[in-house]
Design a protein around this motif. Structure first.
Motif, PDB file in Angstrom:
ATOM      1  N   LYS A  52     -65.939 -19.299  14.899  1.00  0.00           N
ATOM      2  CA  LYS A  52     -67.199 -18.672  15.795  1.00  0.00           C
ATOM      3  C   LYS A  52     -66.561 -18.244  17.044  1.00  0.00           C
ATOM      4  O   LYS A  52     -66.782 -17.111  17.625  1.00  0.00           O
ATOM      5  N   LEU A  53     -65.964 -19.277  17.548  1.00  0.00           N
ATOM      6  CA  LEU A  53     -65.231 -18.996  19.068  1.00  0.00           C
ATOM      7  C   LEU A  53     -64.327 -17.871  19.021  1.00  0.00           C
ATOM      8  O   LEU A  53     -64.278 -16.769  19.820  1.00  0.00           O
ATOM      9  N   ILE A  54     -63.391 -17.937  17.784  1.00  0.00           N
ATOM     10  CA  ILE A  54     -62.428 -16.735  17.506  1.00  0.00           C
ATOM     11  C   ILE A  54     -63.006 -15.502  17.317  1.00  0.00           C
ATOM     12  O   ILE A  54     -62.811 -14.354  17.992  1.00  0.00           O
ATOM     13  N   ARG A  55     -64.142 -15.620  16.706  1.00  0.00           N
ATOM     14  CA  ARG A  55     -64.972 -14.200  16.330  1.00  0.00           C
ATOM     15  C   ARG A  55     -65.489 -13.472  17.520  1.00  0.00           C
ATOM     16  O   ARG A  55     -65.506 -12.372  17.942  1.00  0.00           O
ATOM     17  N   GLN A  56     -66.032 -14.370  18.551  1.00  0.00           N
ATOM     18  CA  GLN A  56     -66.409 -14.028  20.052  1.00  0.00           C
ATOM     19  C   GLN A  56     -65.474 -13.343  20.732  1.00  0.00           C
ATOM     20  O   GLN A  56     -65.489 -12.162  21.543  1.00  0.00           O
ATOM     21  N   GLU A  57     -64.340 -14.102  20.889  1.00  0.00           N
ATOM     22  CA  GLU A  57     -63.009 -13.747  21.878  1.00  0.00           C
ATOM     23  C   GLU A  57     -62.172 -12.779  21.423  1.00  0.00           C
ATOM     24  O   GLU A  57     -61.651 -11.817  21.911  1.00  0.00           O
ATOM     25  N   TYR A  58     -61.843 -12.951  20.122  1.00  0.00           N
ATOM     26  CA  TYR A  58     -60.886 -12.113  19.269  1.00  0.00           C
ATOM     27  C   TYR A  58     -61.449 -11.409  18.065  1.00  0.00           C
ATOM     28  O   TYR A  58     -61.063 -11.779  17.077  1.00  0.00           O
ATOM     29  N   PRO A  59     -62.292 -10.610  18.367  1.00  0.00           N
ATOM     30  CA  PRO A  59     -63.246 -10.061  16.941  1.00  0.00           C
ATOM     31  C   PRO A  59     -62.320  -9.333  16.019  1.00  0.00           C
ATOM     32  O   PRO A  59     -62.724  -9.213  14.920  1.00  0.00           O
ATOM     33  N   ASP A  60     -61.187  -8.985  16.376  1.00  0.00           N
ATOM     34  CA  ASP A  60     -60.425  -8.156  15.328  1.00  0.00           C
ATOM     35  C   ASP A  60     -59.536  -8.862  14.903  1.00  0.00           C
ATOM     36  O   ASP A  60     -58.764  -8.635  13.702  1.00  0.00           O
ATOM     37  N   LEU A  61     -59.508 -10.357  15.013  1.00  0.00           N
ATOM     38  CA  LEU A  61     -58.586 -11.338  14.487  1.00  0.00           C
ATOM     39  C   LEU A  61     -59.094 -12.074  13.423  1.00  0.00           C
ATOM     40  O   LEU A  61     -60.409 -12.863  13.377  1.00  0.00           O
ATOM     41  N   PRO A  62     -58.612 -11.879  11.725  1.00  0.00           N
ATOM     42  CA  PRO A  62     -59.309 -12.621  10.946  1.00  0.00           C
ATOM     43  C   PRO A  62     -59.033 -14.085  10.941  1.00  0.00           C
ATOM     44  O   PRO A  62     -58.188 -14.356  11.414  1.00  0.00           O
TER      45      PRO A  62
END
Length: 82
Positions: A52-62
């Protein structure tokens, strides 16, 4: 096993012992990563919270989530992960 399989496919892996280390690696240089591969069950922050944190900060990173505990994965589906 996952690291060896990815290496055989030509990927370079970066190990992180927990979610905080993974986030630090991303903060250092997120552009060097094509994907984040994480276990769901980890000490401290779990893999779903990390994703969830990665999706927020780096939305293009799968983010690929995995677990040996299928019940944990089933419980995670409502959190927006397939």
């Amino acid at each position: 096993f996952a690291t060896q399989s990815l290496a055989e496919l030509g990927y370079v892996t970066v190990w992180a012992a927990n979610a905080q280390e993974a986030l630090a690696e991303l903060e250092h240089d997120a552009a060097r990563f094509d994907v984040v591969f994480s276990d769901v069950v980890m000490p401290g922050m779990n893999g779903v919270a990390l994703a969830k944190l990665i999706r927020q900060e780096y939305p293009d990173l799968p983010v690929v989530l995995t677990s040996g505990y299928s019940s944990v994965l089933v419980e995670s589906v409502p959190d927006g992960f397939e």
